[in-house]
Scaffold this active site. Structure first.
Site, PDB file in Angstrom:
ATOM      1  CG  ASN A  13      -2.305   0.453   0.894  1.00  0.00           C
ATOM      2  OD1 ASN A  13      -2.456   1.461   0.214  1.00  0.00           O
ATOM      3  ND2 ASN A  13      -3.317  -0.248   1.353  1.00  0.00           N
ATOM      4  CB  CYS A  14      -0.153   4.788  -0.497  1.00  0.00           C
ATOM      5  SG  CYS A  14       0.496   6.454  -0.360  1.00  0.00           S
ATOM      6  N   PRO A  15       2.944   4.410   0.838  1.00  0.00           N
ATOM      7  CG  PRO A  15       4.843   5.644   1.544  1.00  0.00           C
ATOM      8  CD  PRO A  15       3.718   4.755   2.056  1.00  0.00           C
TER       9      PRO A  15
END
Lengths: 79, 155
Positions: A13-15
């Site tokens: 998931n981000c980042p």
């Protein structure tokens, strides 16, 4: 599409996809191509923004099922 | 010339540890020069061991809970540890980076980490409590960097 290095950023998931992309590009020479796969739906917009700001070129984006595959050409004047 | 990002990290809970480290590591990947100034409870994020960061549902009504829970239940011993355990499980399940990973990414990409001298003294922290590679400085040190920054945020 031909590429010089492949990075798997699936299920991250981000980042993290962007951080893995940056790391992958660091190992390449100018104009070489990085293939990176991600499943984070936000990564599409993020990779476009990343390329726009860093000057690397997003050559192609493939979407199969839930996997996004980006082909990114390293910029010429890369540090 | 590289853009600059200046952050102040003032909170030391598991949830609020994310914004500064996510923004800093991402900005560094975008070729920004980045500096984070850690003050008050944010100093906790510079400690060698950050595996014990916690999140509390108490006084945090927006925190999603599996079942609605009145404040007097949240006060019970063990509730904070339970909420923290659940949050960590969720973080792992969703492929979200750990704080340790994000901090490492910041250090590897040259993000400047500054511990606030005044709060280090205030809380009787020692230099040896913190990881290597950080600086200790005051507000003027922050402004030396932040004064020329393109983006500056207080978190």
């Amino acid at each position: 599409m031909d590429f010089d290095k492949e990075v798997d950023a699936k299920n991250l998931n981000c980042p993290l996809p962007i951080l893995r992309c940056k790391k992958g590009l660091n190992d390449l020479q100018a104009n070489q191509v990085l293939k990176i796969m991600a499943t984070d739906p936000g990564s599409v917009k993020d990779f476009e923004a990343f390329c726009k700001q860093t000057g690397h070129t997003l050559l192609q984006l493939d979407q199969t099922d839930k996997v996004f595959t980006f082909y990114i050409k390293k910029r010429n004047d890369a540090l | 010339m590289a853009k600059k990002l200046a952050l102040i990290a003032s909170k030391g809970t598991l949830d609020w540890a994310y914004p500064p480290f996510i923004l800093a590591s991402t900005a560094a990947a975008l070729d920004y020069e980045v500096c984070i100034f850690f003050t008050f409870y944010g100093l906790t994020l510079l400690k060698k061991d950050i595996s014990d960061l916690k999140v509390s549902p108490l006084g945090n009504p927006a925190m999603p809970m599996p079942v609605p829970m009145p404040n007097f239940v949240q006060m019970l011993p063990g509730m904070e540890s339970m909420a923290t355990m659940m949050m960590k499980q969720q973080i792992a399940d969703k492929g979200v980076a750990s704080i340790e990973d994000l901090r490492r990414a910041c250090l590897e990409s040259g993000v400047k980490l500054i511990a606030c001298q005044m709060t280090v003294d205030l809380f009787d922290f020692k230099r040896s409590d913190f990881i290597e590679g950080i600086e200790i400085g005051g507000a003027a040190t922050f402004f030396e960097f932040a004064g020329n920054s393109d983006v500056s945020l207080f978190i």
